[in-house]
Design an enzyme around this catalytic site. Structure first.
Site, mmCIF file in Angstrom:
data_model
loop_
_atom_site.group_PDB
_atom_site.id
_atom_site.type_symbol
_atom_site.label_atom_id
_atom_site.label_comp_id
_atom_site.label_asym_id
_atom_site.label_seq_id
_atom_site.Cartn_x
_atom_site.Cartn_y
_atom_site.Cartn_z
ATOM 1 N N HIS A 191 0.839 -1.207 0.000
ATOM 2 C CA HIS A 191 0.000 0.000 0.000
ATOM 3 C C HIS A 191 0.875 1.259 0.000
ATOM 4 O O HIS A 191 0.590 2.220 -0.716
ATOM 5 C CB HIS A 191 -0.911 0.027 1.231
ATOM 6 C CG HIS A 191 -1.892 -1.100 1.307
ATOM 7 N ND1 HIS A 191 -1.980 -1.957 2.371
ATOM 8 C CD2 HIS A 191 -2.856 -1.509 0.435
ATOM 9 C CE1 HIS A 191 -2.944 -2.833 2.177
ATOM 10 N NE2 HIS A 191 -3.494 -2.590 0.997
ATOM 11 N N LYS A 251 -16.327 -7.620 5.252
ATOM 12 C CA LYS A 251 -15.117 -8.056 5.950
ATOM 13 C C LYS A 251 -15.234 -7.762 7.438
ATOM 14 O O LYS A 251 -15.785 -6.730 7.826
ATOM 15 C CB LYS A 251 -13.888 -7.327 5.384
ATOM 16 C CG LYS A 251 -13.507 -7.750 3.977
ATOM 17 C CD LYS A 251 -12.204 -7.100 3.533
ATOM 18 C CE LYS A 251 -11.792 -7.562 2.138
ATOM 19 N NZ LYS A 251 -10.540 -6.944 1.683
ATOM 20 N N ARG A 278 -1.927 -5.899 -8.661
ATOM 21 C CA ARG A 278 -0.830 -6.845 -8.440
ATOM 22 C C ARG A 278 -0.895 -8.000 -9.426
ATOM 23 O O ARG A 278 0.103 -8.443 -9.953
ATOM 24 C CB ARG A 278 -0.875 -7.392 -7.010
ATOM 25 C CG ARG A 278 -0.638 -6.354 -5.933
ATOM 26 C CD ARG A 278 -1.145 -6.828 -4.602
ATOM 27 N NE ARG A 278 -2.587 -7.088 -4.670
ATOM 28 C CZ ARG A 278 -3.292 -7.674 -3.737
ATOM 29 N NH1 ARG A 278 -2.716 -8.103 -2.643
ATOM 30 N NH2 ARG A 278 -4.593 -7.849 -3.891
ATOM 31 N N SER A 293 -2.940 -8.051 2.736
ATOM 32 C CA SER A 293 -3.205 -7.909 4.169
ATOM 33 C C SER A 293 -3.591 -9.240 4.791
ATOM 34 O O SER A 293 -3.203 -9.531 5.926
ATOM 35 C CB SER A 293 -4.315 -6.876 4.388
ATOM 36 O OG SER A 293 -3.884 -5.618 3.941
#
Ligand code: COA
Length: 168
Positions: free
Chosen positions: A24, A48, A97, A135
């Site tokens: 990040h 989440k 990514r 994460s």
């Protein structure tokens, strides 16, 4: 000759940041090459269950990126496009990514544009040394006592260690 506009280009980079990683931080640093001002927004994602509170995540991000008057770290709830309108953001920064990121991000980018065409999604390719960081992997490594120091700011590594200490 036309010179560049003096108007401040405001960007938003939203995410769960649970916790913020070097990946990040890499995107934040590079977003500042396309934005004059960047709002890093800790989004409340109803799908989440976070490890850290929104306030803790805001502090962790501030510590991880250090003092920079161009960066504002805050929380955000509701639609990203509404937040973008409120702060006057014309750039929605997203990090890419993998192909999986692209597949997840593309529908959001198209939907966001349809909801509000005043904010353009800009994808930044993750740097090769952070493209494998997420994460959830960091949380898993920390949960089982692994070394997360290559992937997060030292203060985040301490926060993770403290958070899981009681469970061990
Ligand atoms: N480096 C490291 N990790 C990265 C990364 C990078 N460059 N880019 C993404 N990630 C990781 C995140 O850590 C996260 O990992 P995890 O799933 O293992 O925790 C994962 O990729 C997803 O990233 P994130 O962007 O934080 O996804 P999100 O789903 O938490 O947040 C929002 C996405 C906040 C932008 C989106 O949900 C949103 O806009 N919410 C507001 C509501 C809204 O407007 N909805 C309509 C959208 S069309």
């Amino acid at each position: 000759m036309t010179t560049g506009s003096a108007q401040t280009r405001i960007g938003v980079y939203a995410g769960s940041f649970d916790p913020v990683t070097n990946g990040h931080a890499d995107i934040i640093r590079r977003a500042l090459t396309v934005c004059d001002k960047l709002y890093v927004a800790v989004a409340i994602n109803v799908n989440k269950t976070p490890l850290f509170s929104p306030e803790a995540r805001v502090s962790q991000i501030r510590e991880a990126i250090g003092a920079d008057s161009r960066v504002e770290v805050c929380t955000m709830s509701g639609l990203l496009v509404d937040f973008a309108r409120t702060i006057g953001a014309t750039v929605n920064v997203r990090g890419l990514r993998t192909v999986t990121d692209f597949e997840n991000e593309m529908p959001m980018a198209l939907m966001n544009r349809q909801l509000y065409s005043g904010c353009e999604t800009v994808f930044l390719a993750a740097s090769t040394d952070t493209a494998h960081i997420s994460s959830s992997l960091i949380r898993e490594i920390a949960r089982f006592g692994g070394d997360v120091s290559p992937f997060v700011h030292p203060s985040v590594a301490v926060a993770l260690s403290n958070r899981f200490a009681a469970e061990r």
